[in-house]
Each structure stands twice: as C-alpha cells, then as structure tokens.
Design an enzyme around this catalytic site. Sequence first.
Site, short mmCIF file in Angstrom:
data_model
loop_
_atom_site.label_atom_id
_atom_site.label_comp_id
_atom_site.label_asym_id
_atom_site.label_seq_id
_atom_site.Cartn_x
_atom_site.Cartn_y
_atom_site.Cartn_z
N GLY A 362 -51.07 -14.04 13.95
CA GLY A 362 -50.16 -13.51 12.94
C GLY A 362 -50.44 -12.07 12.62
N PHE A 364 -52.07 -10.53 10.48
CA PHE A 364 -53.37 -10.01 10.09
C PHE A 364 -54.52 -10.69 10.81
CE2 PHE A 364 -50.28 -9.48 6.78
CZ PHE A 364 -50.42 -8.15 6.44
N GLY A 365 -54.21 -11.62 11.66
CA GLY A 365 -55.30 -12.26 12.38
C GLY A 365 -54.86 -13.58 12.99
N VAL A 367 -54.54 -17.63 13.59
CA VAL A 367 -54.37 -18.80 12.74
C VAL A 367 -54.86 -20.03 13.49
CG1 VAL A 367 -52.76 -20.17 11.39
CG2 VAL A 367 -52.35 -17.74 11.71
N LYS A 382 -56.21 -19.03 8.37
CA LYS A 382 -55.96 -17.69 8.92
C LYS A 382 -57.23 -16.88 8.78
CE LYS A 382 -52.11 -15.33 9.04
NZ LYS A 382 -50.90 -14.60 8.71
N ASP A 477 -42.99 -8.67 3.99
CA ASP A 477 -42.97 -8.85 5.44
C ASP A 477 -42.13 -10.07 5.80
OD1 ASP A 477 -43.40 -8.21 8.03
OD2 ASP A 477 -45.47 -8.91 8.11
#
Length: 674
Positions: A362, A364-365, A367, A382, A477
């Site tokens: 995703g 930001f990192g 999952v 996450k 977002d």
Amino acid sequence: MAIPFYFAFLLFFPIFSQSQTHDFFFNGFNGSESYLSLDNGASIIKPSGALRLTNTSNYVIGHAFYQQPVQMFNKTSSPSPNASSFSTYFVFAIVPPSSGQGGYGLAFTLSPSKELLGGGTDHYLGIFNSSNDGNSSNHIFAVEFDTVSGFQENADTEGNHVGININSMYSEASQTASYYINNTERSRDMFLESGDPIQAWIEYDGDAKVVNVTISPIDQNKPIKPLISRSIDLTDYLLDTMYVGFSASTGKFSSSHYILGWSFSLNGTAPPLDLSLLPPVPLKEKDPSSSSYKPPIIALIVGFCSVTVILLGLLLSFAWHKWKNQYENMEEWELDCPHRFRYDHLYAATKGFKESEIIGVGGFGAVYKGLLPTSANEVAVKKITRNSPQGMREFAAEIESLGRLRHKNLVNLQGWCKRKNDLLLVYDYIPNGSLDSLLYQNGPVLNWEQRYNIIKGIAAGLLYLHEEWEQVVIHRDIKSSNVLIDAEMNARLGDFGLARLYDHGTQSHTTNIVGTIGYIAPELARSGTASASSDVFAYGVLLLEVASGRRPVGSNLFLLVDWAIEAQQLGRFLDLVDPKLNSNYVVQEMELVLKLGLLCSHQKPEVRPTMRQVVRYLNGDDPLPVVDNWSSFDSSQSSEMRSRFLEVISSDMSFGCCNSLSSTVGFSSNSTRA
Ligand SMILES: *[C@@H]1O[C@H](CO)[C@@H](O)[C@H](O)[C@H]1NC(C)=O
Ligand SMILES: *[C@@H]1O[C@H](CO)[C@@H](O)[C@H](O)[C@H]1NC(C)=O
Ligand SMILES: *[C@@H]1O[C@H](CO)[C@@H](O)[C@H](O)[C@H]1NC(C)=O
Ligand SMILES: *[C@@H]1O[C@H](CO)[C@@H](O)[C@H](O)[C@H]1NC(C)=O
Ligand SMILES: *[C@@H]1O[C@H](CO)[C@@H](O)[C@H](O)[C@H]1NC(C)=O
Ligand SMILES: *[C@@H]1O[C@H](CO)[C@@H](O)[C@H](O)[C@H]1NC(C)=O
Ligand SMILES: *[C@@H]1O[C@H](CO)[C@@H](O)[C@H](O)[C@H]1NC(C)=O
Ligand SMILES: *[C@@H]1O[C@H](CO)[C@@H](O)[C@H](O)[C@H]1NC(C)=O
Ligand SMILES: *[C@@H]1O[C@H](CO)[C@@H](O)[C@H](O)[C@H]1NC(C)=O
C-alpha cells in the site's frame, strides 16, 4: 431473641419485592431460587449465596432472569407512550482461571424472553447468535462487560470494556472499563477480570431518553460522572413487557462469572445494597484431586517440589521479562495507550512478517494478513518503516484517536504497535480485496447494482469522516485501491487520516502533497492544502472510474475527467459507460453517477457539493443541480494540471513528500496480489 431474629431476617428478607412497581433487591441470592429463572450453567452457589452465571468450562452460557416480566410501557397514557425509566445496581465479579486468559464476559439484559434461545458462546455472551445478531426483531437491550478483544467488525477492539448494545453485539457506545474520579475528567482504569467485586449502575431516563452506565470498585462511592452517558430512545426497541437479568458465556477462554447482589427499580432509583451482606467472591475453582487427603510425607515432598518449581518459575519469569523488555522497548507513555498491540502477538500473527503473508503493498508499506493468537481474529497488519523515530508519540496519539472511528464503511483501525522505526497498524481484515482489483483485473465483473451500492457506501464512510465524527477527518488519499470490498460486497474505505499522520515528525516545513495522481484536486496541487473539498474531488474521479471502468489517468496521461467533460459536451455521456457492464444498468442511476462525478470533480472547489449533499443526491432525496457552465473546465487548467502531474512523475525530488507520493503512485498500478 436477637439471634432468631437475625436468622429470620436472613431467611425472609434477602429479597424485597413489590409486585406492583417491580422494585426488588437481592443482598446475595440465598433462598431466592423461586424469584429467578436460571438456565444452562447458571446456579446459586451454596452456602455462600453467590449467583454463578458460568463456571470455567469452555463454551458454556448461563442466564439468570427475574421471574416476573417488567411492564416497560404505561399503556394508559396517551398519545404515544414512552418506555419507562428504570435503574439497576449490581455487584459482579469475573474470576479467570489460574492459568491464562479468561473470557468472555457478562451482560445486563432486557429481553422479550427469559430463555434467550439460540444465544451463542464466546463473543455472543449467550444473547445472540450469528444468524440473529443485528436483527431488529430481537428487541434486546444489553450492557456488556466484555473481557476479550475483537468481535468481528465490532467497536470492541479492546477487551476489558463496557458497551451498550441494542439488538446486536455491535455496541452503540463503548468505553474501556474505568471510572471517573470525583466528577473530574480524570479516570482510572479497571480490570473487569481481576476477580474483585465491581459495582455497576445502569440508568435509563425515559423522559430525557438517556442511558447512563457507571462502574466502580467495591470500596468506592458511585462516581458522579457516568462512564457512558448516551442518548438512546429505548421506546423504539423495547416491547411492552420485558424480562430483566443477566447473560454470560465462555468460549475458547473461560472465566467464572458471578453476580453477588442486584437491585432494580422501574421508574425510580435502584435500591441500595448492603455491601456487608453480600457473599464473598467464591475462590478459584480447584482441581478436584487437590482436595483429597494426602499423607503428611507426600505433602512434604509436594511442598518441597512446589517451592523449587516456584523459585525456578520466578527466576525464569524474571529473565523473560528482562529479555522481553529489551525486545519490546516500551516507553513509559505507551503503557497508557489502549489501542497498543504487543509486538510478539503481531509477530506471531503474521508468521514473523513472512513474505507469503503479504496481501498488498500500500501507500505506506506492505500489508500482511495475520491471525491474532489471543482472539483468533483475522487482521490486516500494515508495516510502515519510517526514516526517523521522531514524532512517534504524536503519531501514537493520533492513532489512538483514529482508533475510535467506527463506521461500517470504514476499514476500522484496531490498533498499533511500534518497534524501532517500524510502525505496525492493525486493521480489520477485509476478504474481497480492493475495488481497483475488482474493476480492472480479470475475474467476475462487478454488476451495476453492486457498483451503485459501493458508491453509496464510500459516500457514507466519507460523510462520517467529514461531518459525523467528533472531529473532521480529511482522508487525503481517496482512490479505488483504498476502497476494500467486504464479504457482503460493501465498500470499506481504508487508510483514512494516514496521510496527515505521516507528516508528523518530518522536519521540513514545506507543505507535503500526499495523494495519488489523477485524484489530486487542482487547488491541492497548487497550494498543497488538503480539505474536505479536495476529498470530494477525488470521490468524483472515483465515481467516473466506477462507472466507466477506466483508470483516472490513461497510459498517455490522458485524464478521465477531461474525457468525461468532452463526452458530456458532445451529448454522448453514456459512451463512457464500462463496456464490461454489457449495457446492463439503470440509465437514470448511471446518468446520476456520471453527472455527480463531474460535479464533484469540478475544478472550482466552491461548485463541488459536500458529502452530505452527495448522499442526498444518491438517495434521490434532492435532484442534482443543473450546471450548464461546464466550460469552467477550460483546457488551460487541465493542461496546467497535466503538466504538473508530469512534473511530479519525472522529478522525484520536487515535492517534500516524494517518498510517499511516489509510493502511492506505485500503489495504483500494483495494488493487491491475489
Ligand atoms: C462446570 O459445571 C458443570 C455442571 O454444571 C460441570 O460438569 C463442570 O465440570 C464444571 N466445570 C468446571 C471447570 O468446574
Ligand atoms: C413514573 O414516575 C413519575 C413520577 O415519579 C410519574 O409521573 C409517571 O407516571 C410514572 N410512570 C410510570 C410508567 O410509572
Ligand atoms: C400511567 O399514566 C397515567 C397518565 O399519564 C397516570 O395517571 C398513571 O399514574 C400512570 N401509571 C403508572 C403506573 O404510573
Ligand atoms: C414522550 O417523551 C417526549 C419527550 O421526549 C414527550 O414530549 C412526550 O410527551 C412523551 N410522551 C408521553 C406519552 O409521555
Ligand atoms: C439463533 O437464535 C434464534 C432465536 O433467537 C434461533 O431460532 C436460531 O435457530 C439460532 N440460530 C443458530 C444458528 O443457532
Ligand atoms: C429477523 O428475524 C425474523 C424473525 O426471527 C426473521 O423473520 C427475519 O428474516 C430476520 N431478518 C433478517 C434480516 O435476518
Ligand atoms: C475525591 O474523593 C475522595 C473520596 O471519594 C476524597 O477523599 C478526595 O478528597 C476527593 N478529592 C477531591 C479533589 O475532591
Ligand atoms: C446521566 O448522566 C448525565 C451526565 O452526568 C446526568 O446529567 C443525568 O442526570 C444522568 N441521568 C440519569 C438517569 O442518571
Ligand atoms: C446463605 O445461607 C447460608 C446457610 O444456608 C449461610 O451460611 C450463609 O452465610 C448465607 N449467606 C449470606 C451471604 O447470607
């Protein structure tokens, strides 16, 4: 003379009942069998007189209801009778087994029946089961004292909480078990499963239509400020006559659940209990073999062995704590955060963050899918790696606050954990993957009914974030890969509020644009300031995407919005419709969605509707306003936008947030692995 009188008192006055008004109290339950309806595991323990709802057997339930039903409505009053006020006061104790965690809790319950047939074990607390949970024909009001975390998509992410439930195990309101000190905002946590007696008061004011729930330790007076005070009109839920009582259950984990004293009053204040007369909390249930007689020599050997074992155990646990503290590296302030998960639990849940457990990459990192060892609940974890450990505390505070957001169209954040520079966010696990994978990948085609339902769901979730929660949350977002689809094909919006969180602790004072190309409103690209209106813009693009089955930015940076405007101007709006639908759709709804998509993604923020208006349009409550001035989408603005996007893509360094931006961009093309 005094002694017989004392016994007479015990025999004849443990209960006081006025059949007319339904006031009663039990200072212990000695001799009160005939006043109560007990079933399943529930019984009155002799000689102490404690009412036991369950023992520590696994998967058992217990019910204890007052025999006589209570008249909740005054039928003679007119015009429309309101449910009567009531008030109850009781003392309970939850005793976990000596080894390990207990479960699952007990609930004060108003029910149309004394039997609660079909009441399930574990999280259902003997009240509901998976098929009737949430059904409005239940007519059940319950206040749960729950000790195990994680009931499906429920608010009860934390064990050890108190919640108000109507017709469902999904709590209308819930709070960590605690009490307020002297009417201040200061509260002290309580551990429901401590085995100590706990006082509880539940009051319903039928005129003001408010439910108050208060708890406190046995040695404290009733706190002035209730733990939960919630406006609820029970008139809508209760039947004329209701039974009052308690329900409890155990499951994989089990505790003994006891009620030590109880009073109730309809349309009045529950009578006080004489705490000195209440039975003591029964001792932990013993292994039957331990009570049998042993010769002294064996007792000596056993004693010696157990001392050795205890010493060894102490030594081991000391070493373990030392090792673990270093491992977990907890800071003092973290202890106060109820949504904090333990690292070792998440590590075990995700099999050590094994690559095979990754279900998505995703914004930001990565999952991971995980199975929590404590509650056996599926979660999505996450893992975000940050460059600096700074701002962790602010981050945690923000997460603690986001963790209280609850909506059926949000991917609820259950909690978090940090380790070194890694932050782990724990979310509900949503089985059907993301909207973009359903729209663009081969596989079953989403039909129009499903799409329209998804569109409405996202709108409801976003409205909650913007207007219905205690503070405004800008999503920042919104995009198809951030919309997950649950088992009932409802939309659940994910990653809310995360973008702003990510800003915490970054030193640069440049405004960071976080968002995904194609969904970024023009004013956001210019000024960097996200607003509810820029969320609406992104939602508009999403509408066009769902209707057309096309990505917001085509392969040659062609913008879907531009294309839609063109089609609208040429009077060929329905050319946009996703060919995969095979013309199977409701024309009015399709037109509404396309027009609304254009209206929401209008270049001028002031023209865009609010999410509340969007919901009204989608429900057909209001007609869409006529906008004939589409020319404000002049091509110079579009080309300005396009060149900005080009700029962002080509120069990695141009924005303060290039890391997160480029990774979100990466997400839209590489969202979920099957
Ligand atoms: C719980 O009670 C049942 C009978 O009601 C009994 O069979 C069972 O052994 C008890 N369990 C424990 C752990 O005491
Ligand atoms: C409740 O009590 C109030 C006064 O205390 C009375 O006016 C009202 O009629 C009562 N209602 C019922 C349903 O008993
Ligand atoms: C029911 O309501 C009527 C009219 O409001 C009132 O006179 C009567 O006292 C109430 N009954 C009870 C039991 O409170
Ligand atoms: C019911 O409560 C409302 C206030 O919430 C009040 O206006 C109304 O008169 C009540 N109805 C009866 C029959 O008491
Ligand atoms: C659930 O409870 C209802 C009664 O409320 C019962 O009729 C039904 O059979 C139960 N379902 C299951 C799966 O136990
Ligand atoms: C709710 O329960 C009633 C009666 O048990 C049943 O007829 C109805 O189908 C249920 N509704 C839902 C949505 O499950
Ligand atoms: C709070 O209450 C306790 C007893 O309930 C009392 O001893 C204490 O003085 C009170 N504190 C304040 C600030 O009122
Ligand atoms: C419920 O709590 C509120 C807030 O403390 C208080 O104003 C109200 O009187 C309480 N109502 C009842 C029925 O106790
Ligand atoms: C309950 O009754 C028993 C005698 O049957 C007595 O020993 C015990 O003290 C009573 N408990 C309470 C709390 O009064």
